[in-house]
Motif scaffolding. Structure first.
Motif, mmCIF file in Angstrom:
data_model
loop_
_atom_site.group_PDB
_atom_site.id
_atom_site.type_symbol
_atom_site.label_atom_id
_atom_site.label_comp_id
_atom_site.label_asym_id
_atom_site.label_seq_id
_atom_site.Cartn_x
_atom_site.Cartn_y
_atom_site.Cartn_z
ATOM 1 N N LYS A 161 0.838 -1.220 0.000
ATOM 2 C CA LYS A 161 0.000 0.000 0.000
ATOM 3 C C LYS A 161 0.864 1.257 0.000
ATOM 4 C CE LYS A 161 -3.824 2.348 2.283
ATOM 5 N NZ LYS A 161 -3.236 3.666 2.031
ATOM 6 N N SER A 162 1.932 1.238 0.789
ATOM 7 C CA SER A 162 2.810 2.413 0.844
ATOM 8 C C SER A 162 3.446 2.685 -0.512
ATOM 9 C CB SER A 162 3.896 2.213 1.904
ATOM 10 O OG SER A 162 3.328 2.067 3.185
ATOM 11 N N LEU A 163 3.839 1.624 -1.207
ATOM 12 C CA LEU A 163 4.436 1.790 -2.534
ATOM 13 C C LEU A 163 3.428 2.345 -3.529
ATOM 14 C CD1 LEU A 163 6.576 -1.479 -2.790
ATOM 15 C CD2 LEU A 163 7.461 0.847 -2.659
ATOM 16 N N VAL A 164 2.210 1.794 -3.514
ATOM 17 C CA VAL A 164 1.175 2.275 -4.434
ATOM 18 C C VAL A 164 0.850 3.741 -4.156
ATOM 19 C CG1 VAL A 164 -1.252 2.019 -5.111
ATOM 20 C CG2 VAL A 164 0.200 -0.007 -4.849
ATOM 21 N N ASP A 165 0.824 4.125 -2.898
ATOM 22 C CA ASP A 165 0.550 5.536 -2.542
ATOM 23 C C ASP A 165 1.588 6.471 -3.153
ATOM 24 O OD1 ASP A 165 -1.685 4.810 -1.122
ATOM 25 O OD2 ASP A 165 -0.711 4.867 0.839
ATOM 26 N N LEU A 166 2.820 5.990 -3.272
ATOM 27 C CA LEU A 166 3.895 6.840 -3.805
ATOM 28 C C LEU A 166 3.811 7.013 -5.321
ATOM 29 C CD1 LEU A 166 6.934 5.535 -1.699
ATOM 30 C CD2 LEU A 166 5.743 7.708 -1.440
ATOM 31 N N LEU A 167 2.952 6.241 -5.981
ATOM 32 C CA LEU A 167 2.812 6.370 -7.435
ATOM 33 C C LEU A 167 2.149 7.669 -7.853
ATOM 34 C CD1 LEU A 167 1.665 2.729 -8.307
ATOM 35 C CD2 LEU A 167 3.824 3.793 -8.989
ATOM 36 N N VAL B 53 9.869 3.634 -7.689
ATOM 37 C CA VAL B 53 8.607 3.069 -7.199
ATOM 38 C C VAL B 53 8.033 2.094 -8.218
ATOM 39 C CG1 VAL B 53 6.210 3.591 -6.612
ATOM 40 C CG2 VAL B 53 8.018 4.999 -5.706
ATOM 41 N N THR B 54 8.035 2.486 -9.489
ATOM 42 C CA THR B 54 7.482 1.588 -10.506
ATOM 43 C C THR B 54 8.297 0.298 -10.599
ATOM 44 O OG1 THR B 54 8.691 2.957 -12.111
ATOM 45 C CG2 THR B 54 6.328 3.306 -11.946
ATOM 46 N N LYS B 55 9.610 0.422 -10.446
ATOM 47 C CA LYS B 55 10.445 -0.783 -10.466
ATOM 48 C C LYS B 55 10.091 -1.700 -9.294
ATOM 49 C CE LYS B 55 15.186 -2.506 -10.389
ATOM 50 N NZ LYS B 55 16.626 -2.191 -10.335
ATOM 51 N N ALA B 56 9.919 -1.107 -8.103
ATOM 52 C CA ALA B 56 9.589 -1.896 -6.913
ATOM 53 C C ALA B 56 8.205 -2.528 -7.047
ATOM 54 C CB ALA B 56 9.659 -1.011 -5.671
ATOM 55 N N VAL B 57 7.235 -1.769 -7.554
ATOM 56 C CA VAL B 57 5.881 -2.309 -7.738
ATOM 57 C C VAL B 57 5.919 -3.451 -8.751
ATOM 58 C CG1 VAL B 57 3.586 -1.789 -8.672
ATOM 59 C CG2 VAL B 57 4.671 -0.197 -7.079
ATOM 60 N N GLY B 58 6.669 -3.267 -9.830
ATOM 61 C CA GLY B 58 6.789 -4.321 -10.833
ATOM 62 C C GLY B 58 7.411 -5.583 -10.257
ATOM 63 N N ALA B 59 8.449 -5.409 -9.426
ATOM 64 C CA ALA B 59 9.104 -6.575 -8.814
ATOM 65 C C ALA B 59 8.148 -7.293 -7.865
ATOM 66 C CB ALA B 59 10.363 -6.119 -8.066
ATOM 67 N N CYS B 60 7.380 -6.511 -7.101
ATOM 68 C CA CYS B 60 6.422 -7.125 -6.174
ATOM 69 C C CYS B 60 5.276 -7.808 -6.908
ATOM 70 C CB CYS B 60 5.860 -6.063 -5.221
ATOM 71 S SG CYS B 60 7.057 -5.446 -4.014
#
Length: 943
Positions: free
Chosen positions: A698-704, A715-722
């Motif tokens: 959720k914290s990562l998505v909020d940063l988008l 952030v997009t790299k981290a979301v993609g990896a997750c």
């Protein structure tokens, strides 16, 4: 600036129609001022820089054809710029030894190409045969002409507030109403919405004049103009000419305002136009007045200079424009600050007047009186701004600088002790450079007196906090002299008095190099002067006051690859890791920052682990209140975690859980690093689950939803990896994360676009109903297809990868086809970039499934270039290409093209691969070609 302009250019008698500039200090200083202006003109005023001169500047140059790189046509010794004027003449032409220049843009490029010979070129240009005085006047007028006015929110707000004062009732009323269309003010001072701020718009106004219709006005950085009104989106459109300010616009639209405005107020809204006019006059005067007319020249210049000084004050909050500041690659970390002066002399403290009296004694006393006066001045608190400005206001700076050129050591020491303290003031250090004082301070670095060298170096450290000062230090040989100061014996258990002085000199030298190292050219000069091994020796010092400037210099220089290699080769990583455990937060911060920059290299990452530096880095995360230290530590962890061996160690120290907790309520500088680290941690499957369990998704998505481009990339790299974990993907989808990632494809940054596209690939692949999810994004597929027109290969590769995932759904593939995906993919096939080739071939292979796309790819010329991909050394390119060729070979015409381009032999070779999928694709393609050949032979036999 004012000091430089009072130096009249001195010319030798003209013998053949042109004179020569004499080799005098005055001329040298003036040449440097002009050089600085020319260097920065193209970047500061790009539109004006493109203006074509009526006649070219021409002079004998030292440059040769080999000095010119791209943007020029080179034929033997002759050079012509690609840029030409309306008549087809090149804006720069070199016919050795003469060069012809027709625009300021080309003049700026030329002096940059000249590098160390740039002063020589400026001198030759001014001395060149430019049709006698008329051409020289043109050049000088260009140099001093006022640049296009660029408005900012502060200037607009000041003018609006001033106009509001004239909306009162009565005879003096100039306007009925002045108001913003929106009273909300963003943190940057703008009232315009963010998507309009991106176009340079600041605010929108409604102004009712007394004698004409209501005016709807847009204020932008380029000027002010009328717009279409408040009601609709079309109201943003410009409906008039652009004016430099509101007053000028109002005068053109309201006769009542124009007639009465000048009677009531002295308007001063145009960013110092009067100042620019006087600057022009000064340049012209300096150029045309001969030294034989010194008396009246000085009178004229003094009058002009007085006027210049009176009009140099800027509106509150607005930064004055220094047209001669250094052009350099590093950012200007120091803002010009308006002086905070008391409203009247009665508000000044007694120290101000006492210091002014002492300065008067300093001017007129003998050596003994001078020393005593300097001692008396040092008794005051010279770190107090009032005392600093008191010295400057009565001419004390000139006296102190003059004392540096005397032979009296005590006077020099006293002067430097004062300059060292007062140079903490922004205005003071700029004044020191303007007066040529920095050159005198740099000379003292060669003094045999150690106290003098130390004081001079520490003063340089204070003064060299802005670009022009750093450049001056380098140009006068200061970098080499500072590096020499680093020679000492810092690691002895006990030092003699003489050795202790050497250590202090080295410490001050390191301080000065730290300030100077913010310049890219200075970094190179430090390395060439042998500074790296000396800094490595000093890094072993047990004294924190020595270590901080040494590590500070190293971490500044570590942005250059050559330094990172040198730091590694000199064995400094071990010392940097050791000092991570220091009790000094500042030292820890600089060590972590140096590791952050150096750990881009795998060997450095391995060394940090080998020297047990990973646990101290994790320990620094507990100091969350020190944001600078936290940013450095998280940055070092991010870069070190690129190596999976380090991630395994970080897991032992529970770093991941701590990093997830840092995803909220942190500065962007910290968030960029934390998210970057999480993107690397998430390469390990177990860590993806940990991030989810700690609430990190959720914290990562909020940063988008942010705007910081570096943060969005991470952030997009981290979301993609997750998203490669299906449980994580379900949460991302539930939080509308895919739509947010998709919207980032509209971001103007190519890095953000490509990172977002790469992130979409695992999102699409692992979504529960990927086809429906993609279709729910209105306009999403059209946006994807349009990005195939990008000129950035990384964007193209990522978009092709995303298309390959999307095209697995036939309905979405049909929409892609309708939007013209086939010709756009085909157009890209001539690329030689293997990363793009791989994903492009994959996209083509998947797009072949729909309708007549196979034949369309053949008609668009995509088949022949794909055959060439089989010559690549990248096996991943072979695999995706073989798959694409197999799909394309289902069309007979494509088989004919492939066979004609010799595809069979490499495909037979690929059939021997250990990869079964690759084997089958290659074999299938060969089979289709063979079947077509057999069918063709039968047909020939039949007929």
């Amino acid at each position: 600036m004012g000091v430089s302009l009072t130096r009249a250019a001195q010319w030798t008698p003209a013998s053949s129609g042109t004179g020569k500039l004499e080799s005098t200090p005055m001329n040298e200083s003036l040449l440097k001022e002009i050089l600085r202006f020319v260097e920065q003109f193209g970047s500061q005023h790009p539109q004006e820089a493109e203006h074509v001169f009526e006649e070219p500047l021409r002079w004998s140059t030292t440059l040769e054809a080999s000095d010119f790189k791209t943007d020029y046509d080179i034929s033997d010794a002759d050079v012509q710029s690609h840029e030409k004027d309306s008549e087809g003449r090149p804006l720069l032409q070199l016919s050795p030894p003469t060069v012809y220049v027709r625009s300021f843009s080309q003049l700026s490029k030329l002096v940059h190409l000249a590098d160390d010979k740039n002063l020589e070129e400026v001198r030759a240009c001014l001395e060149g045969k430019h049709d006698d005085h008329r051409m020289r006047l043109n050049l000088i007028c260009i140099l001093s002409s006022p640049a296009t006015i660029r408005l900012d929110p502060t200037a607009v707000k000041t003018e609006v507030e001033l106009l509001k004062r004239f909306c009162s009732e009565g005879e003096k009323r100039l306007l009925k109403l002045v108001r913003y269309t929106s009273d909300y003010e963003f943190s940057n001072g703008c009232h315009a919405p963010p998507w309009r701020q991106a176009r340079g718009e600041i605010c929108y106004l409604v102004i009712e004049p007394c004698d004409t219709e209501t005016l709807y006005i847009t204020c932008s950085t380029a000027g002010v103009f009328l717009n279409g009104g408040e009601e609709e989106e079309s109201g943003y459109e410009r409906t008039s000419d652009t004016y430099k300010d509101l007053v000028t616009l109002l005068k053109s639209r309201s006769p009542h305002f124009a007639e009465n405005a000048n009677k009531q107020v002295q308007w001063n809204t145009g960013r110092c136009n009067h100042r620019q006019h006087i600057k022009t006059s000064l340049f012209v005067a300096l150029n045309f007045c001969s030294p034989s007319k010194d008396v009246w020249v000085l009178k004229c210049l003094n009058a002009l200079l007085s006027a210049f000084c009176l009009c140099s004050k800027t509106p509150a909050g607005a930064a004055p424009v220094d047209a001669f500041s250094e052009s350099s690659s590093e950012s200007e970390e120091e803002e010009e600050q308006p002086e905070r002066r008391p409203e009247s002399n009665t508000d000044l403290p007694s120290e101000y007047w006492q210091i002014q009296k002492l300065v008067k004694y300093l001017k007129g006393g003998d050596q003994t009186a001078t020393v005593l006066t300097l001692c008396a001045m040092m008794d005051f608190n010279l770190m107090q701004e009032t005392c600093q400005l008191a010295i400057r206001d009565v001419g004390g700076l000139e006296v102190l600088i003059n004392l540096l050129d005397t032979d009296e050591v005590k006077c020099k020491i006293g002067s430097l002790k004062i300059l060292r303290k007062i140079s903490h003031n922004v205005q003071i250090r700029r004044a020191i450079v303007d007066m040529g004082g920095l050159q005198s301070i740099v000379k003292i670095l060669d003094s045999p007196v150690k106290d003098l060298k130390a004081l001079a170096a520490e003063t340089v450290a204070n003064v060299a906090r802005f670009r022009r000062a750093r450049r001056t230090v380098r140009q006068y040989g200061g970098i080499k002299k500072l590096v020499k100061l680093l020679h000492c014996v810092p690691n002895l258990a006990s030092l003699t008095a003489n050795q202790a002085k050497d250590v202090e000199v080295a410490r001050c030298g390191a301080l000065a190099l730290w300030s100077c190292s913010k310049s890219t050219k200075n970094k190179g000069a430090i390395r060439k002067a042998g500074g790296v091994p000396l800094l490595g020796r000093l890094l072993k010092s047990p004294h924190e006051n020595m270590l901080i400037p040494v590590v500070g210099t190293l971490q500044e220089c570590a942005s250059e690859e050559s330094y990172r290699i040198a730091i590694q080769n000199e064995g400094m990583i071990k010392d940097l890791v050791k000092n991570l455990s220091s009790d000094n937060d500042e030292l820890q911060m600089h060590c972590a920052s140096a590791i952050f920059k150096c750990a881009q290299d795998k060997q450095t990452r391995d060394l940090v682990r080998e020297y047990k530096g990973l646990q101290p880095l994790v320990s620094l995360l507990s100091k969350a209140n020190n944001k600078q230290l936290l940013a450095a530590a998280t940055g070092a962890i991010w870069k070190c975690s690129i190596s999976m061996e380090n991630v395994a160690k970080f897991q032992e120290y529970k770093a991941l859980e701590t990093l997830v907790r840092l995803l909220t309520n942190q500065p962007e500088e910290v968030l960029v690093n934390v998210v970057g680290a999480l993107g690397e941690f998430a390469q390990i499957p177990a860590n993806k689950a940990t991030i989810r369990k700690c609430g990190g998704i959720k914290s990562l998505v909020d940063l988008l939803t942010g705007t910081n481009q570096a943060l969005l990339v991470n952030v997009t790299k981290a979301v993609g990896a997750c998203a490669t974990d299906k449980d994580n993907m379900a949460i991302i989808d539930q939080l509308d994360g895919v739509r947010l990632v998709w919207s980032l494809l509209k971001n103007p940054s190519a890095d953000v676009q490509s990172s977002a596209a790469w992130a979409l690939c695992p999102c699409i692949q692992n979504a529960k109903d990927a086809g429906e999810m993609v279709r729910s994004l209105v306009g999403g597929l059209e946006l994807i297809v349009n990005l195939l027109k990008s000129t950035n290969n990384e964007v193209l590769a990522s978009i092709c990868a995303a298309i390959a995932k999307i095209a697995k759904d036939k309905e979405n593939l049909a929409v892609l086809t309708d939007h013209g995906v086939v010709p756009l993919l085909a157009k890209l096939t001539n690329t030689t970039d293997d990363r793009l080739r791989r994903h492009l071939a994959e996209a083509i292979g998947h797009c072949c499934i729909w309708g007549s796309n196979r034949a369309s790819f053949g008609d668009a010329g995509a088949v022949a270039p794909l055959v060439r991909y089989l010559k690549s050394k990248d096996k991943a390119v072979h695999q995706s290409t073989a798959m694409a060729l197999y799909q394309l070979s289902k069309d007979p015409n494509n088989c004919i093209t492939m066979h004609g381009k010799g595809v069979v032999k490499p495909l037979i070779h690929i059939m021997g691969s250990d990869d079964e999928t690759l084997q089958e694709a290659a074999a299938g393609c060969v089979r289709n070609i063979r079947l077509l050949a057999l069918a063709n032979r039968k047909a020939q036999l039949f007929y």
